[in-house]
Scaffold this motif. Structure first.
Motif, PDB file in Angstrom:
ATOM      1  N   PHE A  35      83.456  23.657  76.169  1.00  0.00           N
ATOM      2  CA  PHE A  35      82.504  22.606  75.815  1.00  0.00           C
ATOM      3  C   PHE A  35      83.217  21.284  75.565  1.00  0.00           C
ATOM      4  CE2 PHE A  35      80.065  26.373  75.217  1.00  0.00           C
ATOM      5  CZ  PHE A  35      78.755  25.998  75.514  1.00  0.00           C
ATOM      6  N   CYS A  36      82.473  20.206  75.786  1.00  0.00           N
ATOM      7  CA  CYS A  36      83.015  18.862  75.645  1.00  0.00           C
ATOM      8  C   CYS A  36      82.097  18.027  74.767  1.00  0.00           C
ATOM      9  CB  CYS A  36      83.151  18.209  77.015  1.00  0.00           C
ATOM     10  SG  CYS A  36      83.717  16.489  76.958  1.00  0.00           S
ATOM     11  N   ILE A  37      82.693  17.307  73.828  1.00  0.00           N
ATOM     12  CA  ILE A  37      81.973  16.337  73.017  1.00  0.00           C
ATOM     13  C   ILE A  37      82.399  14.950  73.475  1.00  0.00           C
ATOM     14  CG2 ILE A  37      81.648  15.385  70.706  1.00  0.00           C
ATOM     15  CD1 ILE A  37      82.215  18.198  69.613  1.00  0.00           C
ATOM     16  N   ARG A  38      81.441  14.181  73.943  1.00  0.00           N
ATOM     17  CA  ARG A  38      81.709  12.797  74.335  1.00  0.00           C
ATOM     18  C   ARG A  38      80.923  11.876  73.409  1.00  0.00           C
ATOM     19  NH1 ARG A  38      82.649  10.032  80.078  1.00  0.00           N
ATOM     20  NH2 ARG A  38      84.633  10.977  79.522  1.00  0.00           N
ATOM     21  N   PHE A  39      81.646  10.943  72.797  1.00  0.00           N
ATOM     22  CA  PHE A  39      81.024  10.041  71.843  1.00  0.00           C
ATOM     23  C   PHE A  39      80.405   8.842  72.556  1.00  0.00           C
ATOM     24  CE2 PHE A  39      84.170  12.391  69.410  1.00  0.00           C
ATOM     25  CZ  PHE A  39      83.388  12.830  68.350  1.00  0.00           C
ATOM     26  N   ALA A  40      79.361   8.310  71.941  1.00  0.00           N
ATOM     27  CA  ALA A  40      78.649   7.163  72.512  1.00  0.00           C
ATOM     28  C   ALA A  40      79.561   5.943  72.588  1.00  0.00           C
ATOM     29  CB  ALA A  40      77.421   6.842  71.666  1.00  0.00           C
ATOM     30  N   ASP A  41      79.312   5.110  73.566  1.00  0.00           N
ATOM     31  CA  ASP A  41      80.105   3.893  73.731  1.00  0.00           C
ATOM     32  C   ASP A  41      80.089   3.076  72.446  1.00  0.00           C
ATOM     33  OD1 ASP A  41      80.564   4.629  76.292  1.00  0.00           O
ATOM     34  OD2 ASP A  41      79.175   3.215  77.212  1.00  0.00           O
ATOM     35  N   GLY A  42      81.256   2.605  72.064  1.00  0.00           N
ATOM     36  CA  GLY A  42      81.383   1.777  70.881  1.00  0.00           C
ATOM     37  C   GLY A  42      81.563   2.529  69.584  1.00  0.00           C
ATOM     38  N   THR A  43      81.523   3.875  69.628  1.00  0.00           N
ATOM     39  CA  THR A  43      81.634   4.658  68.392  1.00  0.00           C
ATOM     40  C   THR A  43      83.046   4.587  67.825  1.00  0.00           C
ATOM     41  OG1 THR A  43      79.950   6.174  69.202  1.00  0.00           O
ATOM     42  CG2 THR A  43      81.274   6.907  67.341  1.00  0.00           C
ATOM     43  N   GLN A  44      83.115   4.256  66.544  1.00  0.00           N
ATOM     44  CA  GLN A  44      84.395   4.187  65.840  1.00  0.00           C
ATOM     45  C   GLN A  44      84.416   5.176  64.685  1.00  0.00           C
ATOM     46  OE1 GLN A  44      84.653   0.196  64.421  1.00  0.00           O
ATOM     47  NE2 GLN A  44      84.677  -0.742  66.448  1.00  0.00           N
ATOM     48  N   LEU A  45      85.601   5.481  64.233  1.00  0.00           N
ATOM     49  CA  LEU A  45      85.767   6.307  63.046  1.00  0.00           C
ATOM     50  C   LEU A  45      86.781   5.621  62.137  1.00  0.00           C
ATOM     51  CD1 LEU A  45      84.888   8.906  61.653  1.00  0.00           C
ATOM     52  CD2 LEU A  45      86.754  10.094  62.812  1.00  0.00           C
ATOM     53  N   LYS A  46      86.317   5.202  60.974  1.00  0.00           N
ATOM     54  CA  LYS A  46      87.167   4.437  60.059  1.00  0.00           C
ATOM     55  C   LYS A  46      88.277   5.312  59.468  1.00  0.00           C
ATOM     56  CE  LYS A  46      83.647   1.081  58.726  1.00  0.00           C
ATOM     57  NZ  LYS A  46      82.887   0.467  57.586  1.00  0.00           N
ATOM     58  N   ALA A  47      89.241   4.650  58.896  1.00  0.00           N
ATOM     59  CA  ALA A  47      90.376   5.349  58.287  1.00  0.00           C
ATOM     60  C   ALA A  47      89.902   6.332  57.236  1.00  0.00           C
ATOM     61  CB  ALA A  47      91.325   4.323  57.661  1.00  0.00           C
ATOM     62  N   LYS A  48      90.430   7.546  57.327  1.00  0.00           N
ATOM     63  CA  LYS A  48      90.146   8.630  56.371  1.00  0.00           C
ATOM     64  C   LYS A  48      88.666   9.017  56.333  1.00  0.00           C
ATOM     65  CE  LYS A  48      94.454   8.697  54.935  1.00  0.00           C
ATOM     66  NZ  LYS A  48      95.340   9.841  55.176  1.00  0.00           N
ATOM     67  N   ASP A  49      87.907   8.518  57.276  1.00  0.00           N
ATOM     68  CA  ASP A  49      86.474   8.816  57.297  1.00  0.00           C
ATOM     69  C   ASP A  49      86.197   9.988  58.243  1.00  0.00           C
ATOM     70  OD1 ASP A  49      83.840   8.628  56.675  1.00  0.00           O
ATOM     71  OD2 ASP A  49      83.499   6.660  57.612  1.00  0.00           O
ATOM     72  N   SER A  50      84.968  10.487  58.207  1.00  0.00           N
ATOM     73  CA  SER A  50      84.574  11.634  59.023  1.00  0.00           C
ATOM     74  C   SER A  50      83.248  11.369  59.708  1.00  0.00           C
ATOM     75  CB  SER A  50      84.445  12.893  58.147  1.00  0.00           C
ATOM     76  OG  SER A  50      85.655  13.196  57.501  1.00  0.00           O
ATOM     77  N   ILE A  51      83.030  12.072  60.806  1.00  0.00           N
ATOM     78  CA  ILE A  51      81.747  12.057  61.487  1.00  0.00           C
ATOM     79  C   ILE A  51      81.219  13.485  61.532  1.00  0.00           C
ATOM     80  CG2 ILE A  51      82.850  12.224  63.790  1.00  0.00           C
ATOM     81  CD1 ILE A  51      80.470  10.619  64.872  1.00  0.00           C
ATOM     82  N   VAL A  52      79.965  13.640  61.174  1.00  0.00           N
ATOM     83  CA  VAL A  52      79.337  14.963  61.088  1.00  0.00           C
ATOM     84  C   VAL A  52      78.483  15.191  62.329  1.00  0.00           C
ATOM     85  CG1 VAL A  52      77.772  16.445  59.770  1.00  0.00           C
ATOM     86  CG2 VAL A  52      79.325  14.880  58.573  1.00  0.00           C
ATOM     87  N   MET A  53      78.685  16.324  62.987  1.00  0.00           N
ATOM     88  CA  MET A  53      77.938  16.669  64.195  1.00  0.00           C
ATOM     89  C   MET A  53      77.247  18.008  63.991  1.00  0.00           C
ATOM     90  SD  MET A  53      80.945  15.567  66.858  1.00  0.00           S
ATOM     91  CE  MET A  53      82.209  16.099  65.713  1.00  0.00           C
ATOM     92  N   GLU A  99      77.370  13.434  72.813  1.00  0.00           N
ATOM     93  CA  GLU A  99      76.784  14.374  73.760  1.00  0.00           C
ATOM     94  C   GLU A  99      77.648  15.624  73.789  1.00  0.00           C
ATOM     95  OE1 GLU A  99      75.432  14.764  78.464  1.00  0.00           O
ATOM     96  OE2 GLU A  99      76.491  12.969  77.773  1.00  0.00           O
ATOM     97  N   LEU A 100      77.000  16.783  73.646  1.00  0.00           N
ATOM     98  CA  LEU A 100      77.683  18.067  73.743  1.00  0.00           C
ATOM     99  C   LEU A 100      77.277  18.723  75.048  1.00  0.00           C
ATOM    100  CD1 LEU A 100      79.306  20.460  72.477  1.00  0.00           C
ATOM    101  CD2 LEU A 100      77.143  21.243  71.488  1.00  0.00           C
ATOM    102  N   SER A 101      78.236  18.999  75.911  1.00  0.00           N
ATOM    103  CA  SER A 101      77.904  19.559  77.226  1.00  0.00           C
ATOM    104  C   SER A 101      78.763  20.766  77.545  1.00  0.00           C
ATOM    105  CB  SER A 101      78.065  18.498  78.318  1.00  0.00           C
ATOM    106  OG  SER A 101      79.341  17.901  78.270  1.00  0.00           O
ATOM    107  N   ASP A 102      78.161  21.690  78.288  1.00  0.00           N
ATOM    108  CA  ASP A 102      78.794  22.939  78.714  1.00  0.00           C
ATOM    109  C   ASP A 102      79.541  22.672  80.011  1.00  0.00           C
ATOM    110  OD1 ASP A 102      79.452  25.468  79.604  1.00  0.00           O
ATOM    111  OD2 ASP A 102      77.541  26.368  79.064  1.00  0.00           O
ATOM    112  N   LYS A 103      80.839  22.945  80.016  1.00  0.00           N
ATOM    113  CA  LYS A 103      81.664  22.632  81.182  1.00  0.00           C
ATOM    114  C   LYS A 103      82.103  23.870  81.950  1.00  0.00           C
ATOM    115  CE  LYS A 103      81.151  18.420  80.583  1.00  0.00           C
ATOM    116  NZ  LYS A 103      80.293  17.698  81.550  1.00  0.00           N
ATOM    117  N   ASN A 104      81.372  24.987  81.808  1.00  0.00           N
ATOM    118  CA  ASN A 104      81.627  26.207  82.557  1.00  0.00           C
ATOM    119  C   ASN A 104      82.473  27.183  81.733  1.00  0.00           C
ATOM    120  OD1 ASN A 104      81.344  27.948  84.718  1.00  0.00           O
ATOM    121  ND2 ASN A 104      82.937  27.004  85.963  1.00  0.00           N
ATOM    122  N   GLY A 105      82.041  28.416  81.727  1.00  0.00           N
ATOM    123  CA  GLY A 105      82.810  29.458  81.063  1.00  0.00           C
ATOM    124  C   GLY A 105      83.011  29.257  79.584  1.00  0.00           C
ATOM    125  N   ASN A 106      82.023  28.638  78.914  1.00  0.00           N
ATOM    126  CA  ASN A 106      82.084  28.396  77.472  1.00  0.00           C
ATOM    127  C   ASN A 106      83.229  27.474  77.063  1.00  0.00           C
ATOM    128  OD1 ASN A 106      79.766  29.755  77.008  1.00  0.00           O
ATOM    129  ND2 ASN A 106      80.693  31.539  76.009  1.00  0.00           N
TER     130      ASN A 106
END
Length: 828
Positions: free
Chosen positions: A96-114, A87-94
């Protein structure tokens, strides 16, 4: 904090499998992540503004992404988004916060594309997001900055070739003279005679005792020379500084002939400016030479405007005392006399006020810990912080005041009210909570700046929803009174008297105060019919606050305006309030192109700070590598020089945005009357700091454009300054002489301390050969054809070159310190 996100749940078996194969980190490490940014494949800068963030796990173990959040800043607002990953949300005055879904993992040396979308096109390096950091959701004190790699957004090779070809054509068209201005800024009257005066060895001087206060400036000037020295002499001294009645406050006379140098004036200020004129006659090599030749001249000079200013913003991004002293020196060299000091805004309070330590303890400290009210939020790439100590101490400011005084510069402090006040509001809210915890409600509310029950909905120019003081609160005026008194004391301690203060007054957004119980109560008491009447009420109140302290109030143009239901227009009722208006809004196409003239004609003391020409935070061009913003206009040196203070419409069709309108489009716009001309007391330029994070970037944005401001502020009206008889040929000739002086002389004299913008290279293929021209003279052009970036060791451009099909050539100009300009790349 980011709201919690209930996303997809991974199967237990999957989690167990990951656990067996590879332990999951319980804690994110400091250098756990890297982020890369780019435009999406479908991005076109028009109807598709999709952008891509890639978060990479740099470690050898899987990490849980749902234990923390990614925060960052961006100049332009983004489209909020929620999908199965994040979830990408506006927290005032530009922010921004990215909050990942519950349980989301990122493996070693791996990437997530948003993939996400901007609400406006990304136009250059300054509009790329920045200030990325990770923060643990439970323990907020665990936060780490994340490095960013950003890819440029560039057009096709054909697009780039066309851009550089158009630049070449502009340079060619504007090159109308080979000679140069002798002095910058140009004196009111100058007669150059045959002959030269030679200075060598020990140069004797004699100073009228009335001007002993200028001895320090004379000594400072003398210390710049390594090949000659200055010694005190008698009646036959080579340099004579004489007091003579009849000159204006800043006027002087200067004679250089076979007998020596004679400076005369009625004030020390005049003598100081005569000294700067001698400095302008010199070349950079003269300061190291054992023999100097000065042309014989006879000069009678005084400024066109009494107010010649520069506004610097250190609130958005802080720069300290030493850099301010440097810019005061530079202002003085080019006869600017007013330093408009903007050190208070939404994103920072940058000066210590003894009565309110919270203003710097909270208001100058941006950090990831803003949730608890101990700091303000990160902004403009400041990251996790903290930025504790990013403010001027009381002694720093006193030293700046004294330094400015010695250079005949008046410092006008700006206290932003009622808008752009978030740092002030948050600091006083922290004070409120401190006293409430002590059970002292009266003291807690004594200087509170906002109404906790105000439910008004608005968005400010920088997209804040909580940055406006509440004019219905007596505590607002109590606060301002104390701050003004503290400023007055600092001036007294510097040996000065504070005479003028700016109280801001700009960009109060629609919707403000409409749902404030305190405002409703005020409206009933004052018998106001609409909330618009609160604005002139507030201006009158703070003006009285200033008058009670012997101060003239200055502020932005809105102070002299009122909204009667159809938008802001000139308010005739406050014209006798002794308010100085700083008028910036002449955005071409915005409908207020003539606002400065309408306010001056109405009787307001007006200083013209043209956003179209002299907002130095505007990007130079559409080149993606050029830093800055573009909401007012792109503004190269030519655009800055087209500013004619009393004849703005004479050159409007030759400005970046004015060229978009048909000839005659502005015929009905208001022109300056003779009475209005008396009220136009001066001009200034401004550098807002949203995109300015270093002193080097400040240098780059100010120079060489500051020279155009200095010329217009001091020099007499040119013959071509006439709406009815403007001559582009005469203008371009004058501009050519101006840039010849700037490039060949003035930039070189400041090169030791200023990282100014080097000229870009325009390219055009003519009859099979590539021709190159620099935007302004004085800098050699170098190039490569092997893909490497040129340096001073590369091939020097001396004549047009031929390229083979598919070959790529890169051109730069190179400064004497080895710095290179932004590259010009041409593909055959």
């Amino acid at each position: 904090m980011c709201k919690s996100f209930l996303g997809i749940k991974l199967f237990l078996s999957s989690i167990m499998a990951i656990s067996i194969l590879e332990p999951i980190h319980a804690q994110v490490q400091k250098d756990q992540f890297e982020i890369s940014w780019r435009a999406s494949e479908n991005y076109n800068g028009k109807d598709n503004l999709d952008l891509v963030l890639v978060l990479k796990n740099t470690k050898n173990k899987t990490v849980q992404l749902d234990r923390g959040d990614i925060w960052f800043n961006t100049i332009f607002p983004l489209v909020e988004k929620k999908d199965s990953k994040f979830e990408l949300s506006d927290k005032n005055g530009n922010l921004f916060c990215i909050r990942f879904a519950d349980g989301t993992q990122l493996k070693a040396k791996d990437s997530i594309v948003m993939i996400y979308a901007s609400k406006y096109p990304i136009v250059n390096v300054s509009t790329v997001p920045n200030g990325f950091y990770y923060q643990d959701r439970v323990d907020h004190s665990k936060h780490y900055n994340i490095p960013l790699q950003a890819a440029k957004i560039k057009g096709t090779a054909a697009d780039q070739n066309l851009f550089w070809e158009k630049l070449y054509d502009k340079i060619q068209a504007r090159d109308q003279a080979s000679d140069s201005k002798l002095i910058l800024p140009t004196p009111k009257s100058i007669q150059q005679k045959k002959g030269q005066l030679t200075l060598q060895g020990a140069v004797s001087y004699r100073v009228d005792e009335a001007f002993y206060t200028e001895i320090a400036n004379l000594n400072e000037f003398a210390l710049q020379f390594s090949g000659i020295s200055f010694t005190e002499g008698g009646e036959d001294a080579l340099l004579k500084i004489v007091k003579k009645a009849g000159y204006g406050k800043e006027a002087y006379g200067l004679e250089i002939d076979g007998q020596g140098i004679r400076m005369e004036a009625s004030t020390g200020t005049g003598i100081f400016y005569a000294l700067q004129t001698v400095r302008s006659l010199l070349t950079v090599s003269d300061f190291k030479a054992t023999s100097i030749q000065l042309p014989f001249v006879s000069i009678q000079d005084e400024p066109r405007y009494g107010y010649r200013g520069l506004m610097l913003d250190i609130a958005r991004n802080f720069r300290g005392k030493e850099s301010m002293l440097k810019y005061l020196d530079l202002m003085s060299y080019y006869k600017l006399n007013t330093f408009h000091f903007h050190f208070i805004d939404d994103e920072g309070w940058r000066i210590a006020i003894p009565s309110f330590p919270e203003l710097t303890e909270v208001g100058a400290n941006r950090s990831a810990m803003f949730h608890n009210g101990s700091t303000i939020q990160p902004a403009y790439g400041s990251g996790a912080g903290p930025t504790k100590g990013h403010y001027l101490t009381r002694q720093d400011f006193i030293e700046i005041l004294r330094y400015a005084k010695q250079r005949h510069i008046t410092v006008v402090p700006e206290i932003e009210t009622p808008g752009h006040a978030r740092a002030s509001i948050k600091a006083m809210e922290a004070r409120y909570h401190r006293y409430m915890k002590e059970g002292n409600k009266a003291e807690a509310e004594k200087y509170l700046l906002h109404d906790f029950d105000d439910k008004s909905v608005y968005s400010s120019a920088q997209y804040f929803n909580d940055n406006i003081m509440n004019p219905a609160l007596p505590s607002v005026y109590a606060f301002l009174g104390v701050v003004l008194d503290d400023f007055k004391q600092m001036y007294r301690d510097a040996g000065l008297t504070l005479e003028k203060v700016s109280l801001g007054g700009d960009e109060v957004p629609n919707g403000v105060w409409e749902k404030s119980p305190k405002i409703m109560e005020l409206m009933r008491k004052e018998n106001f019919k609409t909330v618009y009447e609160v604005w002139p009420y507030y201006i009158q109140k703070i003006n009285e606050l200033c008058h009670a302290r012997g101060l003239q109030m200055a502020g932005w143009e809105e102070m002299g305006m009122v909204n009667q239901g159809k938008g802001m227009d000139v308010n005739p009722t406050l014209k006798n309030g002794n308010i100085q208006l700083d008028v910036w809004n002449n955005l071409v196409g915005g409908g207020q192109e003539d606002l400065a003239y309408r306010l001056a004609n109405a009787g307001y003391e007006t200083v013209y700070i043209s956003a179209n020409n002299n907002y130095f935070d505007m990007a130079w061009s559409t080149n993606f590598d050029e830093p800055g913003l573009k909401w007012a206009s792109y503004a190269d040196l030519y655009q800055s020089y087209t500013f004619l203070p009393e004849h703005f419409f004479s050159t409007i069709e030759y400005s970046i945005n004015g060229a978009k309108f048909p000839k005659g489009h502005f015929n009905n716009s208001v022109r300056l009357t003779e009475e209005g001309r008396k009220n136009l007391v001066g001009i200034k330029g401004g550098l807002w700091a949203e995109t300015i994070q270093t002193v080097e970037r400040t240098d780059y944005m100010l120079f060489p454009r500051l020279f155009a401001l200095a010329e217009r502020a001091w020099s007499p009206r040119k013959d071509y300054e006439d709406d009815n008889a403007f001559s582009l040929t005469a203008f371009d000739k004058d501009y050519s002489q101006f840039i010849n002086k700037v490039g060949n002389n003035e930039l070189k004299k400041i090169a030791a301390t200023v990282k100014f913008r080097l000229p870009a290279v325009g390219l055009k293929e003519i009859e099979g050969k590539l021709h190159a021209k620099a935007e302004y003279p004085g800098f050699a052009i170098y190039y490569t054809t092997d893909g490497r970036m040129p340096t001073a060791a590369s091939a020097k451009y001396n004549a047009p070159i031929a390229l083979k099909k598919g070959q790529v050539a890169t051109f730069v100009t190179v400064g004497e310190d080895g710095r290179t300009s932004l590259p010009t790349v041409f593909t055959k």
